[in-house]
Design a protein around this motif. Structure first.
Motif, PDB file in Angstrom:
ATOM      1  N   TRP A 124      44.606  41.967  57.994  1.00  0.00           N
ATOM      2  CA  TRP A 124      43.378  41.477  57.664  1.00  0.00           C
ATOM      3  C   TRP A 124      42.261  42.277  58.184  1.00  0.00           C
ATOM      4  O   TRP A 124      42.488  42.812  59.560  1.00  0.00           O
ATOM      5  CB  TRP A 124      43.109  40.055  57.929  1.00  0.00           C
ATOM      6  N   VAL A 166      43.146  46.971  48.529  1.00  0.00           N
ATOM      7  CA  VAL A 166      42.566  45.937  48.934  1.00  0.00           C
ATOM      8  C   VAL A 166      43.032  44.576  48.331  1.00  0.00           C
ATOM      9  O   VAL A 166      42.547  44.512  47.324  1.00  0.00           O
ATOM     10  CB  VAL A 166      40.969  46.191  49.280  1.00  0.00           C
ATOM     11  N   GLY A 226      32.204  34.716  50.511  1.00  0.00           N
ATOM     12  CA  GLY A 226      32.010  36.004  50.306  1.00  0.00           C
ATOM     13  C   GLY A 226      30.505  36.450  51.010  1.00  0.00           C
ATOM     14  O   GLY A 226      29.720  35.849  51.816  1.00  0.00           O
ATOM     15  N   GLY A 245      39.843  41.404  53.918  1.00  0.00           N
ATOM     16  CA  GLY A 245      41.094  41.769  53.007  1.00  0.00           C
ATOM     17  C   GLY A 245      42.189  42.366  53.613  1.00  0.00           C
ATOM     18  O   GLY A 245      42.141  42.784  54.634  1.00  0.00           O
ATOM     19  N   TRP A 304      35.258  41.783  56.547  1.00  0.00           N
ATOM     20  CA  TRP A 304      34.432  42.543  55.584  1.00  0.00           C
ATOM     21  C   TRP A 304      34.934  43.694  54.869  1.00  0.00           C
ATOM     22  O   TRP A 304      34.172  44.609  54.162  1.00  0.00           O
ATOM     23  CB  TRP A 304      33.094  42.964  56.270  1.00  0.00           C
ATOM     24  N   PRO A 330      42.353  40.448  48.875  1.00  0.00           N
ATOM     25  CA  PRO A 330      41.389  39.604  49.365  1.00  0.00           C
ATOM     26  C   PRO A 330      42.232  38.706  50.203  1.00  0.00           C
ATOM     27  O   PRO A 330      43.388  38.088  49.806  1.00  0.00           O
ATOM     28  CB  PRO A 330      40.550  38.798  48.273  1.00  0.00           C
ATOM     29  N   ALA A 351      34.650  37.626  54.250  1.00  0.00           N
ATOM     30  CA  ALA A 351      35.086  38.740  53.250  1.00  0.00           C
ATOM     31  C   ALA A 351      35.992  39.590  53.472  1.00  0.00           C
ATOM     32  O   ALA A 351      35.869  40.785  53.200  1.00  0.00           O
ATOM     33  CB  ALA A 351      33.791  39.469  52.698  1.00  0.00           C
ATOM     34  N   THR A 387      37.732  53.169  50.885  1.00  0.00           N
ATOM     35  CA  THR A 387      38.491  52.044  50.618  1.00  0.00           C
ATOM     36  C   THR A 387      38.814  52.303  48.972  1.00  0.00           C
ATOM     37  O   THR A 387      39.974  51.737  48.703  1.00  0.00           O
ATOM     38  CB  THR A 387      37.714  50.913  50.640  1.00  0.00           C
ATOM     39  N   GLU A 444      41.464  35.129  53.037  1.00  0.00           N
ATOM     40  CA  GLU A 444      40.771  34.219  53.502  1.00  0.00           C
ATOM     41  C   GLU A 444      40.926  33.864  55.095  1.00  0.00           C
ATOM     42  O   GLU A 444      42.093  33.538  55.401  1.00  0.00           O
ATOM     43  CB  GLU A 444      40.813  32.901  52.993  1.00  0.00           C
ATOM     44  N   ARG A 457      36.247  43.715  51.845  1.00  0.00           N
ATOM     45  CA  ARG A 457      35.713  43.371  50.465  1.00  0.00           C
ATOM     46  C   ARG A 457      34.464  44.260  50.062  1.00  0.00           C
ATOM     47  O   ARG A 457      33.991  44.410  49.195  1.00  0.00           O
ATOM     48  CB  ARG A 457      35.900  41.945  50.073  1.00  0.00           C
ATOM     49  N   ASP A 458      33.664  44.340  51.195  1.00  0.00           N
ATOM     50  CA  ASP A 458      32.398  44.990  51.107  1.00  0.00           C
ATOM     51  C   ASP A 458      32.395  46.618  51.374  1.00  0.00           C
ATOM     52  O   ASP A 458      31.422  47.303  50.888  1.00  0.00           O
ATOM     53  CB  ASP A 458      31.396  44.150  51.756  1.00  0.00           C
TER      54      ASP A 458
END
Length: 342
Positions: free
Chosen positions: A135, A164, A35, A176, A138, A166, A174, A159, A168, A140-141
């Motif tokens: 994907w 969204v 993260g 999504g 960032w 997550p 981070a 967003t 990896e 997620r932020d």
């Protein structure tokens, strides 16, 4: 041609280097997992660095991204600067800039970009978007994501309007998965905006790769200077010196092509070929450098918890982000053959 940084750009880079050097440590990065380091992001915003991008331009952002890559700092600085601030400055309406730029300047808003192959996202006549992007870095932020539709038009989507999930990646970005099901977006820029934003992002992430490579090489130099074999430091062996020298030259090639492309872009000169050239060097030379950095650590380079492994992961992620080497070279060849320079 003179792409020497201005005093303001140099000052911003030096400030970023101090903050990243103090806070983006191996221990903090390990604690952050995959993260974002929220405290580091707050420190950067308190220092005014996201907002400074508007003043220092694309070359300034490349310099900041280079410092981010040098420490593999897990913050959305490069993405938000490229897909948010610079995009709105160049292509946003006056009303969009007045409404959206303050949040991006102080870091309370974060933008990223979803640039899938054509046709992954479709827009209807009412500006509602549907589709999915596997994907997005960032995400997620992010409070906003810049999305191109099936026709290449750009839409800025909150967003909160999307789903969204997550994801990896190889690098801890981070990321999504973006799912749009009738999400309402607002149009940004005209017909040429997508190509300009993509070129800008490629230049910024080439700068990020230059920093990643510089950090990897610095770790390798430090390690081989103290690690001994046959009674003398590894750094005194000719094979090690040549491998490190090749990595240094590759790193400098990434850096200088990114600087030149950014400078030309800021000056309003033709930069399409230069953006592709910088991206190609970041992809092809970048993976050579991070492999060399890991190999020069010997057995320690195979330790997944060793700091140099993080540079390896970032370098390989950047190798394929926004186009791998062969794709970029084909695109550059088409651009030259067709005489499509902008």
């Amino acid at each position: 041609m003179d792409f020497t940084p201005t005093e303001e750009q140099t000052a911003a880079q030096e400030l970023a280097a101090r903050i990243f050097g103090d806070l983006s440590t191996h221990e903090r990065l390990a604690a952050a997992g995959t993260g974002t380091d929220a405290e580091l992001w707050k420190a950067l915003c308190a220092a005014g660095l996201p907002g400074a991008v508007e003043e220092i331009g694309l070359l300034g952002l490349v310099l900041l991204a280079e410092e981010q890559g040098r420490t593999t700092a897990q913050v959305p600085l490069a993405a938000s600067g490229a897909f948010g601030l610079l995009t709105l400055v160049r292509h946003g309406t006056e009303e969009q800039r007045d409404r959206l730029l303050p949040g991006l300047r102080d870091g309370t808003s974060v933008a990223t970009g979803a640039f899938p192959p054509a046709g992954h996202v479709r827009a209807d006549g009412d500006g509602r978007l549907s589709g999915a992007v596997e994907w997005v870095p960032w995400l997620r932020d992010a409070t906003h994501v810049l999305v191109p539709d099936q026709d290449g038009a750009l839409w800025l989507v909150p967003t909160a309007e999307a789903s969204v999930m997550p994801v990896e990646l190889t690098a801890p970005w981070a990321a999504g998965m973006l799912v749009l099901d009738g999400a309402r977006g607002e149009r940004v820029g005209g017909a040429s905006a997508r190509a300009d934003v993509l070129a800008t992002a490629r230049i910024v992430f080439a700068g990020l790769q230059a920093g990643v490579c510089a950090g990897s090489l610095a770790r390798a130099v430090a390690y081989t200077s103290v690690r001994e074999q046959f009674g003398r430091p590894l750094s005194t062996h000719q094979a090690v010196q040549l491998r490190a020298a090749d990595a240094h030259m590759d790193t400098e090639a990434i850096r200088v092509t990114a600087y030149e492309a950014a400078w030309r872009h800021d000056e309003g000169l033709e930069a399409a070929e230069h953006a592709l050239t910088a991206a190609w060097w970041a992809s092809e030379a970048g993976k050579r450098v991070v492999h060399a950095g890991q190999h020069l650590h010997g057995g320690m380079g195979a330790d997944l918890d060793h700091p140099v492994h993080r540079h390896f992961l970032w370098g390989r992620q950047l190798d394929a982000y926004l186009g791998c080497g062969t794709e970029l070279l084909a695109e550059l060849g088409d651009l030259i053959a067709n005489g499509e320079r902008s």
